[in-house]
Design a protein around this motif. Sequence first.
Motif, mmCIF file in Angstrom:
data_model
loop_
_atom_site.group_PDB
_atom_site.id
_atom_site.type_symbol
_atom_site.label_atom_id
_atom_site.label_comp_id
_atom_site.label_asym_id
_atom_site.label_seq_id
_atom_site.Cartn_x
_atom_site.Cartn_y
_atom_site.Cartn_z
ATOM 1 N N ASP A 47 36.937 29.968 37.580
ATOM 2 C CA ASP A 47 37.648 29.889 36.547
ATOM 3 C C ASP A 47 39.292 31.061 36.757
ATOM 4 N N ARG A 48 39.065 31.844 37.496
ATOM 5 C CA ARG A 48 40.450 32.594 37.732
ATOM 6 C C ARG A 48 41.328 32.337 38.945
ATOM 7 N N VAL A 49 40.804 31.136 39.652
ATOM 8 C CA VAL A 49 41.854 30.767 40.740
ATOM 9 C C VAL A 49 42.288 29.178 40.561
ATOM 10 N N PRO A 50 43.129 28.903 41.148
ATOM 11 C CA PRO A 50 43.551 27.354 40.982
ATOM 12 C C PRO A 50 42.244 26.507 41.423
ATOM 13 N N HIS A 51 42.001 25.610 40.548
ATOM 14 C CA HIS A 51 41.169 24.703 40.717
ATOM 15 C C HIS A 51 41.350 23.240 40.042
#
Length: 561
Positions: A336-340
Amino acid sequence: MSVLKRLLAWFRPDTSRPLSQAWLAAAWMGLLANWPLWQQLNTLPGVGVGFTLAFAGMVTAATGAVLSLLAWPRLIKGVLVVLLLASGALAYFIGSYGIVFDPTMVVNMVQTDVRETRDLLSWRLFASLALLGALPAWWLLRRPAAPAQALPRRLGGNLAGFALGLVAMVLLALSVFATLSSTMRNYKSIRYMVTPLNAVYSVSIVGVRSLSGPKGPPVVIGADARLLPRPDGSKPPLLLFVVGETARGMNFSLNGYARPTNPELTKLQGPSLVSLRQVTSCGTATAASLPCMFAPQGRAGFDADKPQENLLDVLQRAGLAVLWLDNQSGCKGLCDRVPHSPTAKLPDGAAPLPAGLCSKDELGEEECFDEALLHELDKRIAALDPERLKRGLVLVMHQMGSHGPAYFKRSPPDLKPFQPECKSNTLQQCQREQVVNAYDNTLVTTDRLLTRAIGWLQARSARFDTGMLYVSDHGESLGENGLYLHGMPYAMAPKEQTHVPMILWVPEGGATAASLKPGCLGSLRDQPASHDNLFHTVMGWVGARADVYKPEWDLLAGCRR
């Protein structure tokens, strides 16, 4: 005469009364919807017909006692309709796949997406729902309204029904206590097969956990995360971390399996590539394993009810670029808190996915073979922060892998060497050899994905110091002892669900390989390992450090010069 009428009333109850409806439903669910439980008891040594009958009475009495407390005119019908339908569904899944319905299974069910739900649908499921759930629910809804009754009298009747059920359950338990205690001690999964009490208990536990759990952002871990200094002119690391799905370590030919399920990786096996043969998982389902895999505490110390940051947050805080690509039902909050990005969502300017790589089902849901994870990777990476890329990249690929029960859908037409394969999602209706064929074909598909991923990494070795780590989230039962799929409580799960494959690829000529003692990578082949090692091995691999890093859990720490 009044006594006789009361006795007859027990056999011909007034079905408009909520208490009568509760006990009739308890008998229906307790005796009929629990047919998988009676079938299971019949196979256990030392369990006779007398015990099975007593246990059936206990289940009915316990269910009746619980429902007696809910026997109110405006409540009982709605409750019973839900429980009847749930019992019909549970009877099918427990009877067909040998699964149990515990709190972990509730979490899995909540996190299941449309694709996974579709694979579980069959006419047998609908038949079970109709006969065990919808039919009695239809009869119940046609009962006339309950006659008016004073609140104290109705409350007294409900409490009497509860007490009656409780007393009957205790007396029956005492009559078979010796067999009951040994059976429950030796076969703990039975308690999660008691329908619908298993559903009531498990849903309640998950509900309480969600309401009582901590609110707000996850707990920060690795606040001091940093990168170790690298020599001037050295290349930044590029670690590809492939998270497999439902792969059994015992079915990998790299681990000694007789069938060639790793035909391409076998050609690469040598100083640079090692397959670890004794690896155990954190859990038996994705919802349990995935968060634990990316946590520093290991299975024994991990608490899923206490949200915290994970490996990806720590790597990003250290300054690395992180990218999660998903060909599954999501990252369970990890990314949720990284590019995905999901596989089917392509970056701007990317070429369309090749024909045949993805398809839509009759419901319009798109599913792609795992090879789509490799499509336009360079464009995806180019969209990341260039300053972070200069320090290194950890690329996570979350596979669809061998997700069942529709294994035949997980391998493309040109990768089905094992025939004939089961082409049904009702596995118990296929011969076991066909189920294994369909499953093993998915492993050949994973073999090709990993081989082509290694080829992609080799082509980028001029820019990065590349490497690959592959590990599955959990294993799978393929009919052993009547069990299919996965998700058994860990304490009673068979090894088929906890023994997973792990592959490390460290190319010769790179900085990582140069930092390792010659031949040490191969020594890991028969060394016991687990998901506990993943967090620390990745941290050590890419040169990241934090207070949560444990070198003794880093698989490569002992190999470094």
